[in-house]
Write a protein that holds these residues in place. Structure first.
Motif, mmCIF file in Angstrom:
data_model
loop_
_atom_site.group_PDB
_atom_site.id
_atom_site.type_symbol
_atom_site.label_atom_id
_atom_site.label_comp_id
_atom_site.label_asym_id
_atom_site.label_seq_id
_atom_site.Cartn_x
_atom_site.Cartn_y
_atom_site.Cartn_z
ATOM 1 N N UNK A 229 0.815 -1.202 0.000
ATOM 2 C CA UNK A 229 0.000 0.000 0.000
ATOM 3 C C UNK A 229 0.854 1.260 0.000
ATOM 4 N N UNK A 230 0.236 2.364 -0.398
ATOM 5 C CA UNK A 230 0.689 3.682 0.020
ATOM 6 C C UNK A 230 -0.114 3.989 1.280
ATOM 7 N N UNK A 231 0.255 5.027 2.013
ATOM 8 C CA UNK A 231 -0.522 5.373 3.204
ATOM 9 C C UNK A 231 -1.960 5.694 2.804
ATOM 10 N N UNK A 232 -2.104 6.432 1.706
ATOM 11 C CA UNK A 232 -3.436 6.841 1.269
ATOM 12 C C UNK A 232 -4.301 5.636 0.895
ATOM 13 N N UNK A 233 -3.736 4.670 0.167
ATOM 14 C CA UNK A 233 -4.538 3.511 -0.230
ATOM 15 C C UNK A 233 -4.863 2.629 0.977
ATOM 16 N N UNK A 234 -3.978 2.594 1.949
ATOM 17 C CA UNK A 234 -4.245 1.839 3.177
ATOM 18 C C UNK A 234 -5.432 2.434 3.915
ATOM 19 N N UNK A 235 -5.431 3.761 4.079
ATOM 20 C CA UNK A 235 -6.533 4.429 4.775
ATOM 21 C C UNK A 235 -7.856 4.161 4.052
ATOM 22 N N UNK A 236 -7.840 4.219 2.725
ATOM 23 C CA UNK A 236 -9.045 3.970 1.941
ATOM 24 C C UNK A 236 -9.541 2.534 2.109
ATOM 25 N N UNK A 237 -8.620 1.576 2.036
ATOM 26 C CA UNK A 237 -9.014 0.163 2.111
ATOM 27 C C UNK A 237 -9.484 -0.241 3.505
ATOM 28 N N UNK A 238 -9.012 0.477 4.534
ATOM 29 C CA UNK A 238 -9.334 0.104 5.913
ATOM 30 C C UNK A 238 -10.316 1.075 6.572
ATOM 31 N N UNK A 239 -10.998 1.888 5.766
ATOM 32 C CA UNK A 239 -11.891 2.908 6.321
ATOM 33 C C UNK A 239 -13.022 2.299 7.141
ATOM 34 N N UNK A 240 -13.455 1.103 6.776
ATOM 35 C CA UNK A 240 -14.535 0.434 7.512
ATOM 36 C C UNK A 240 -14.010 -0.733 8.347
ATOM 37 N N UNK A 241 -12.737 -0.697 8.684
ATOM 38 C CA UNK A 241 -12.131 -1.783 9.439
ATOM 39 C C UNK A 241 -11.292 -2.678 8.549
ATOM 40 N N UNK A 242 -10.685 -3.681 9.139
ATOM 41 C CA UNK A 242 -9.830 -4.590 8.371
ATOM 42 C C UNK A 242 -10.685 -5.508 7.505
ATOM 43 N N UNK A 243 -10.458 -5.506 6.180
ATOM 44 C CA UNK A 243 -11.207 -6.416 5.311
ATOM 45 C C UNK A 243 -10.970 -7.873 5.724
ATOM 46 N N UNK A 244 -12.029 -8.688 5.633
ATOM 47 C CA UNK A 244 -11.937 -10.080 6.080
ATOM 48 C C UNK A 244 -10.848 -10.866 5.352
ATOM 49 N N UNK A 245 -10.638 -10.560 4.058
ATOM 50 C CA UNK A 245 -9.659 -11.348 3.307
ATOM 51 C C UNK A 245 -8.215 -11.034 3.708
ATOM 52 N N UNK A 246 -8.043 -9.982 4.529
ATOM 53 C CA UNK A 246 -6.699 -9.632 4.992
ATOM 54 C C UNK A 246 -6.450 -10.060 6.437
ATOM 55 N N UNK A 247 -7.457 -10.632 7.068
ATOM 56 C CA UNK A 247 -7.257 -11.109 8.438
ATOM 57 C C UNK A 247 -6.217 -12.230 8.446
ATOM 58 N N UNK A 248 -5.319 -12.220 9.432
ATOM 59 C CA UNK A 248 -4.286 -13.271 9.496
ATOM 60 C C UNK A 248 -4.904 -14.665 9.570
ATOM 61 N N UNK A 249 -4.330 -15.576 8.802
ATOM 62 C CA UNK A 249 -4.813 -16.955 8.766
ATOM 63 C C UNK A 249 -3.875 -17.915 9.482
#
Length: 202
Positions: A8-28
């Motif tokens: 990510x860039x910082x900006x894209x990280x903030x956008x992708x995580x605006x509603x919390x951590x996406x489920x597909x990125x949760x540690x497995x």
């Protein structure tokens, strides 16, 4: 902390995580006991991240293993664990140093979103980076040459004087050929390799 593989860039990280951590990125997999299980959400905390041009407040998300009960945080790739200064500031310092600019001069002239930085701080960063380059340069060259076997090696007056400069130039060539690497700098990539190596050893 668990380093994400996403870039990510910082900006894209903030956008992708605006509603919390996406489920597909949760540690497995738990980085502590190594059980392969989706970790439970365990809150978040705020961190200020300073880039060259702008400061951001981001959310770092925490997860807890149902097997061992230990918690871990999901760390984005643009900042080092326990640090607030993003990789782009450190990369600018190392690039200037490799081009022959003294750290005292860099400290005097470089202005970032965190303000001016002391020569002592820059020296500490520089030592850590050059130690890492010394210890893992062969692995970095192996990865670069596997992905870009026809990397262009400068000769004559443009030939770099230090191996770090060679690696920076090779990385720029590699980055231009792989779209997902466009937004990641050399140091972020270098320490992502280091982190992956540490997880493999552990």
């Amino acid at each position: 902390m668990s380093l994400t593989e996403e870039i990510w860039t910082v900006q894209s990280y903030i956008k992708d995580f605006i509603d919390g951590c996406p489920n597909h990125l949760r540690p497995m997999m738990c980085p502590h006991c190594f059980n392969k299980v989706m970790l439970h959400k365990h809150g978040s905390f705020k961190r200020t991240v300073y880039t060259l041009l702008e400061a951001f407040i981001i959310s770092i998300y925490r997860f807890k293993c149902i097997k061992c009960g230990r918690a871990t945080s999901l760390l984005p790739n643009f900042v080092m664990e326990h640090h607030q200064v993003a990789w782009d500031i450190k990369e600018e310092v190392i690039k200037q140093q490799l081009s022959g600019v003294a750290l005292v001069k860099i400290a005097e002239d470089l202005v970032t979103s965190a303000g001016k930085l002391s020569e002592k701080t820059l020296w500490r960063w520089s030592k850590a980076v050059h130690d890492e380059l010394r210890d893992s340069s062969s692995e970095q060259w192996r990865i670069i040459l596997e992905k870009l076997p026809h990397v262009k090696i400068p000769v004559g007056p443009s030939k770099p004087a230090r191996e770090g400069s060679w690696l920076f130039r090779a990385w720029e060539q590699l980055r231009s050929t792989i779209p997902r690497f466009i937004t990641i700098g050399f140091l972020a990539w270098l320490y992502q390799i280091k982190r992956s190596r540490a997880v493999t050893v552990d």
